[in-house]
Design an enzyme around this catalytic site. Structure first.
Site, short mmCIF file in Angstrom:
data_model
loop_
_atom_site.label_atom_id
_atom_site.label_comp_id
_atom_site.label_asym_id
_atom_site.label_seq_id
_atom_site.Cartn_x
_atom_site.Cartn_y
_atom_site.Cartn_z
N HIS A 234 -10.94 -2.01 -7.57
CA HIS A 234 -12.18 -2.78 -7.53
C HIS A 234 -11.92 -4.25 -7.82
O HIS A 234 -10.93 -4.60 -8.47
CB HIS A 234 -13.20 -2.22 -8.52
CG HIS A 234 -13.74 -0.90 -8.10
ND1 HIS A 234 -13.13 0.29 -8.46
CD2 HIS A 234 -14.79 -0.57 -7.33
CE1 HIS A 234 -13.81 1.29 -7.92
NE2 HIS A 234 -14.83 0.80 -7.24
N CYS B 139 0.50 3.23 3.55
CA CYS B 139 0.97 2.73 4.85
C CYS B 139 2.05 1.67 4.77
O CYS B 139 2.62 1.30 5.80
CB CYS B 139 -0.21 2.20 5.66
SG CYS B 139 -0.88 0.62 5.07
N HIS C 91 -8.12 3.45 -0.65
CA HIS C 91 -8.74 2.88 -1.85
C HIS C 91 -7.66 2.30 -2.76
O HIS C 91 -6.69 2.97 -3.10
CB HIS C 91 -9.51 3.98 -2.61
CG HIS C 91 -10.04 3.55 -3.92
ND1 HIS C 91 -11.18 2.78 -4.05
CD2 HIS C 91 -9.61 3.80 -5.18
CE1 HIS C 91 -11.41 2.57 -5.34
NE2 HIS C 91 -10.48 3.18 -6.04
N CYS D 132 0.86 -1.18 0.00
CA CYS D 132 0.00 0.00 0.00
C CYS D 132 0.91 1.23 0.00
O CYS D 132 1.82 1.34 0.82
CB CYS D 132 -0.90 0.01 1.24
SG CYS D 132 -1.84 1.53 1.44
N ASP E 298 -8.42 -17.17 -17.13
CA ASP E 298 -7.84 -18.47 -16.79
C ASP E 298 -6.90 -18.30 -15.60
O ASP E 298 -5.68 -18.37 -15.73
CB ASP E 298 -7.11 -19.05 -18.00
CG ASP E 298 -6.62 -20.47 -17.75
OD1 ASP E 298 -7.17 -21.13 -16.84
OD2 ASP E 298 -5.69 -20.90 -18.46
N CYS F 154 -7.28 -1.07 1.45
CA CYS F 154 -6.23 -1.60 2.32
C CYS F 154 -6.85 -1.85 3.70
O CYS F 154 -7.48 -0.96 4.27
CB CYS F 154 -5.08 -0.60 2.43
SG CYS F 154 -3.80 -1.07 3.63
N ARG G 99 -10.64 -10.68 -10.63
CA ARG G 99 -9.69 -9.67 -11.10
C ARG G 99 -9.71 -8.50 -10.13
O ARG G 99 -10.68 -7.75 -10.06
CB ARG G 99 -10.04 -9.19 -12.51
CG ARG G 99 -9.12 -8.08 -13.01
CD ARG G 99 -9.34 -7.77 -14.47
NE ARG G 99 -10.70 -7.36 -14.78
CZ ARG G 99 -11.11 -6.09 -14.89
NH1 ARG G 99 -10.26 -5.09 -14.73
NH2 ARG G 99 -12.37 -5.83 -15.19
N CYS H 113 -5.03 0.64 6.48
CA CYS H 113 -5.23 2.10 6.57
C CYS H 113 -6.49 2.59 5.86
O CYS H 113 -6.75 3.78 5.84
CB CYS H 113 -4.01 2.85 6.04
SG CYS H 113 -3.80 2.76 4.25
N CYS I 235 -8.61 -5.23 -9.81
CA CYS I 235 -8.18 -4.16 -10.71
C CYS I 235 -7.69 -3.00 -9.84
O CYS I 235 -8.49 -2.30 -9.23
CB CYS I 235 -9.35 -3.75 -11.59
SG CYS I 235 -8.94 -2.54 -12.85
N CYS J 277 -6.62 -4.62 -19.31
CA CYS J 277 -7.58 -3.59 -18.91
C CYS J 277 -6.91 -2.23 -18.69
O CYS J 277 -7.60 -1.23 -18.54
CB CYS J 277 -8.34 -4.01 -17.66
SG CYS J 277 -7.36 -4.00 -16.15
#
Length: 149
Positions: A112, A57, A109, A54, A120, A103, A126, A106, A128, A72
Site C-alpha cells: 500500500h 514476473c 499485489h 516483482c 523526511d 505491479c 511511503r 503482472c 509499504c 513499520c
C-alpha cells in the site's frame, strides 16, 4: 501518483498457472492481496544496494536508493524505480480507505501507499511493500551500482 490506474497488464496467467509458479505464501500475498506479518519479511531491515523486482514476473519496481527505514516492519520506499512500474487501486477493505500498489506488469499485489505521514523523504510518500512480493537483486549481482544506500 495516487490516482487509480486501470487497463490490462502485459503478463496475464490463469489462477492455476500462478498457483503452480508461486509458493502458497507468495500466492496468498501476490494474487490474493494478503499481507505478511510486520518484522517477519526478508527485506524489512536490509541495507543491501540493489533492485527490487516483482517476485511473480521479475519486473524491476524499486531500488535501494529509494528505500528508507520507516519503523513499520515492512520494506518502505519513497518512490518506485520509474513512472509506470506500479499501478494504484483504491482499497476499501478492512474498513479503511487505502491506496493499493500493484505491479504494472503482472498485476500482483505489492502493498500500500501512504502519503502525508511527515517522513523526511523527497516525496513524503511511503510505499509499504511486502517482502514476499519482491526479490532483491544486489547491485553487484545485477552488474550495476546505480542503487546506493
Amino acid at each position: 501518483m495516487t490516482e487509480e490506474t486501470t487497463g490490462t497488464v502485459p503478463v496475464q496467467k490463469t489462477d492455476e498457472q500462478w498457483r503452480e509458479e508461486l509458493s502458497p505464501e507468495e500466492y496468498q500475498v501476490l494474487r490474493k492481496a494478503g499481507t505478511e506479518r510486520p518484522y517477519t519479511g526478508e527485506y524489512w531491515d536490509t541495507k543491501t544496494a540493489g533492485v527490487y523486482q516483482c517476485r511473480a514476473c521479475g519486473s524491476e519496481l524499486f531500488t535501494s536508493g529509494e528505500k528508507f527505514d520507516s519503523h513499520c516492519g515492512w520494506p518502505s520506499f519513497f518512490a518506485p524505480l520509474a513512472e509506470g512500474r506500479v499501478r494504484y487501486l483504491h482499497d476499501r477493505s478492512m474498513g479503511m480507505d487505502r491506496i493499493e500498489v500493484r505491479c504494472a506488469n503482472c498485476d500482483s499485489h505489492m502493498g500500500h501507499l501512504f502519503e502525508g505521514e511527515g517522513f523526511d523523504t523527497p516525496t513524503d510518500q511511503r510505499f509499504c511493500i511486502n517482502s514476499i512480493s519482491v526479490k532483491l537483486v544486489p547491485a553487484d549481482a545485477a552488474g550495476n551500482n546505480t542503487a546506493d544506500e
